[in-house]
Design a protein around this motif. Structure first.
Motif: not given
Length: 68
Positions: A45-49, A37-43, A2-8
């Motif tokens: 991620r949605s289950p679908e991502q 910041e990188f670590r937080a963004a990676v963690l 979804n758009a959130y996953d793409i932005a992430r």
């Protein structure tokens, strides 16, 4: 995705580039800040991502094994 996953994912890629730049500059404090910041963004991620990324990784591995 979804758009959130793409932005992430775009944010993760941008942070990765910033982390590399900070490393090349030898700025350890900036590296630590960006890494958090990188670590937080990676963690975040949605289950679908995660499922999509795992699938893409398995495909790359299979293609590499096939090409031997």
């Amino acid at each position: 995705m979804n758009a959130y996953d793409i932005a992430r994912e775009e944010r993760i890629e941008a942070l990765s580039r910033l982390l590399s730049s900070a490393h090349e500059a030898g700025d350890r404090e900036e590296m630590r800040r960006i890494y958090e910041e990188f670590r937080a963004a990676v963690l975040a991620r949605s289950p679908e991502q995660m499922a999509l990324l795992e699938h893409q990784m398995f495909v790359r591995i299979a293609e590499a094994d096939h090409g031997r």
